[in-house]
Structures are given as C-alpha cells and as structure tokens.
Design a protein around this motif. Structure first.
Motif, PDB file in Angstrom:
ATOM      1  N   GLY A 211      47.668  84.495 -12.175  1.00 53.17           N
ATOM      2  CA  GLY A 211      48.463  85.583 -11.614  1.00 53.17           C
ATOM      3  C   GLY A 211      49.947  85.337 -11.751  1.00 53.17           C
ATOM      4  N   MET A 212      50.360  84.088 -11.560  1.00 53.32           N
ATOM      5  CA  MET A 212      51.767  83.718 -11.672  1.00 53.32           C
ATOM      6  C   MET A 212      51.873  82.386 -12.401  1.00 53.32           C
ATOM      7  N   SER A 213      52.958  82.195 -13.118  1.00 50.71           N
ATOM      8  CA  SER A 213      53.136  80.940 -13.842  1.00 50.71           C
ATOM      9  C   SER A 213      54.613  80.591 -13.931  1.00 50.71           C
ATOM     10  N   THR A 214      54.877  79.300 -14.032  1.00 49.54           N
ATOM     11  CA  THR A 214      56.215  78.778 -14.256  1.00 49.54           C
ATOM     12  C   THR A 214      56.067  77.401 -14.876  1.00 49.54           C
ATOM     13  N   ASN A 215      57.064  76.962 -15.614  1.00 43.38           N
ATOM     14  CA  ASN A 215      56.992  75.656 -16.257  1.00 43.38           C
ATOM     15  C   ASN A 215      57.450  74.523 -15.349  1.00 43.38           C
TER      16      ASN A 215
END
Length: 306
Positions: A219-223
C-alpha cells in the motif's frame, strides 16, 4: 578537449539538467553552460537537445558519453597510480553508503578511519544502494558500502561485510500480533509498508514470494528504513525490517518461511586502480567483517533462487 568540459558533459547527461549538474560539481549554471558550449564548438556538433525544460542527448552525445567516461576513468586511474607510489594516505576519497548503513554500521568505523588518516578528505554521500552501484560502475565513486544486489556484476568486486537477519514485524497493538503463526499467503492479505519496488531489499522479498507463487502490492513504500519503521509502528501495515531495528514499538511476527538475510558490504570497480585512501578503508571494512558474512550471503542468494 579538457577533462573539466568532459566532466560537465557527463554530469549534465546523468542529471538531465544543467542546474542539477552545477550543484553536483559545485559550480554555477552559467559555468556549466559555458563548458558544454565550448565542448560543442570544439567538436562541431550539438551534444544536447534542449526542448522546453527537458534535456536529452543527441545522437552525437550518446556516442560521446561512454568515451568521455572512459577518458576520465583513465585520467583518474593514472593520477591514483602515481600518487600511490609515495605511499602517502591522503587526498580525496569518494565514498557512498545507504542511510541505514551510515547510521547503524559505519559510525565507529569512520571514527577510527578519520583518526588514523587525517590527511584524507572524505567525500561521503548518502545514496540508495541501486544508485551507488551505478555510480561505482560509471567511475564517479571509488567505493560504496551498501546493500548488495541479489546477482553478481561482472565489472564489480563485491564483498559481504555484514548480514542483516530480516524480520516480519507489525505494531505492538496491530491485530496481527495475536497470530500464533502465519503463512506468507496469509500475510499478503494484510496491508504492508515496504521498501520501494526497485530496491534490493524488496527484490529479496519478491523472490521469496515468487518461489511460493505469491504476489504482493504494498500500500505504501519508501526507501528509508527508519521511515518504514515509523509507518509500521503506528499501525499502517506490517513490514520487513532488519532485526537490529526491532524495539518495544514493534513485534516480530512468526511467519512460516525460512529466515531472510540481507547482505551488506562494499563494492569497487575491478578495473580501477584504488587510491591508498580507498585501500585503507577496505582494510577497516575487512576488520569489521562478520566471520560468516560471505557464507551467509552465498546461502541467501542460493536459498532465494526460484
């Protein structure tokens, strides 16, 4: 054809922007434009098409780019080889690392290094591991300490130093925390917050899911793993994080799948002459190396292969 003009040309080609290239090289935008214009005059051809705000290489620019990179690599290599003859450990060392490794693994190592080699001007950059790989290949970086790619690269020497055991986690008050045991398939039915789809860490999980015939849309992602930890701890979804990041705000889930391990280490271009400063950095990394890092990294790569 001077090396400064070639350096400006490569920076503009890489950044696709005169202003961002100027920032990278610590120059003004007019200075970058002047160097590019001079190079185009010398070669008698345009190297970039300027369409509105977009910058794109012309056919001549695409032909010149790998040659310009090769010229700069050869010049830098010659300088380092000559400087190494003195045995002096000094000069500039371009080193990149990921945010997580820079925060959790490198501080004591960098402290020792700077004390032992005060004449080294350390240019430390925080980059995504994938970008660091590209910059070492292009010759912009001498060494990178990052999450290692699942597959080897023929032009790079890649050495595991540490191995992270990765944990499936959720918030302390998340409904999943009450599950005695979960399958990966059951986990995929719940909201998740994960590293970006192009990251090596996401690829590690993706291969495991693929092996079991599963797919997952985060649903959500970040590095940034620290950001993922925050998002997970407030209940936005389960996540996959290094064991060292699990604290009272998170609960490790019991998932019925073999352990996932993420190798961390350093990489250099095997055709590049390393400076004395880089060689000493590698010595520090080797001293910090987990005894079984290489074996566990090899196991991880074999174990996740579909």
């Amino acid at each position: 054809m001077d090396t400064q003009s070639l350096q400006a040309f490569i920076a503009v080609a890489d950044c696709q922007s005169f202003s961002r290239a100027a920032e990278r090289l610590h120059l003004t935008q007019p200075a970058i434009s002047k160097r590019i214009a001079g190079l185009e005059d010398q070669l008698g051809t345009r190297l970039f098409d300027r369409i509105g705000r977009r910058i794109a290489l012309t056919e001549a620019g695409r032909l010149l780019l790998p040659r310009a990179q090769g010229i700069l690599l050869a010049v830098d290599d010659s300088r380092r080889a000559l400087a190494n003859l003195s045995g002096r450990v000094g000069g500039r060392l371009s080193l990149a690392t990921s945010h997580h490794i820079g925060l959790h693994r490198l501080p004591p190592l960098l402290k020792r290094y700077t004390r032992r080699h005060p004449d080294v001007a350390l240019n430390l950059e925080f980059l995504d591991s994938e970008q660091a790989y590209r910059d070492v290949l292009d010759g912009r970086l001498e060494i990178a300490v990052v999450t290692l790619a699942p597959e080897p690269h023929e032009q790079l020497d890649v050495v595991p130093v540490w191995v992270d055991r990765m944990c499936f986690v959720c918030a302390a008050d998340h409904p999943l925390r009450h599950a005695a045991s979960l399958t990966l398939g059951e986990l995929c039915h719940h909201a998740s917050v994960l590293p970006g789809p192009l990251t090596f860490t996401r690829a590690l999980l993706g291969r495991r899911l693929q092996r079991e015939g599963l797919t997952l849309e985060a649903g959500m992602s970040t590095n940034y793993l620290e950001t993922l930890k925050m998002m997970c701890s407030v209940g936005l979804g389960w996540s996959l994080l290094p064991e060292s990041m699990v604290d009272n705000d998170l609960v490790e889930l019991d998932v019925a799948t073999p352990p996932l391990h993420r190798p961390l280490g350093y990489l250099v271009h095997h055709n590049r002459t390393l400076s004395n400063a880089a060689r000493r950095m590698i010595e520090e990394l080797e001293q910090a190396r987990d005894i079984d890092a290489g074996d566990r990294a090899t196991f991880t790569e074999q174990e996740i292969t579909p």
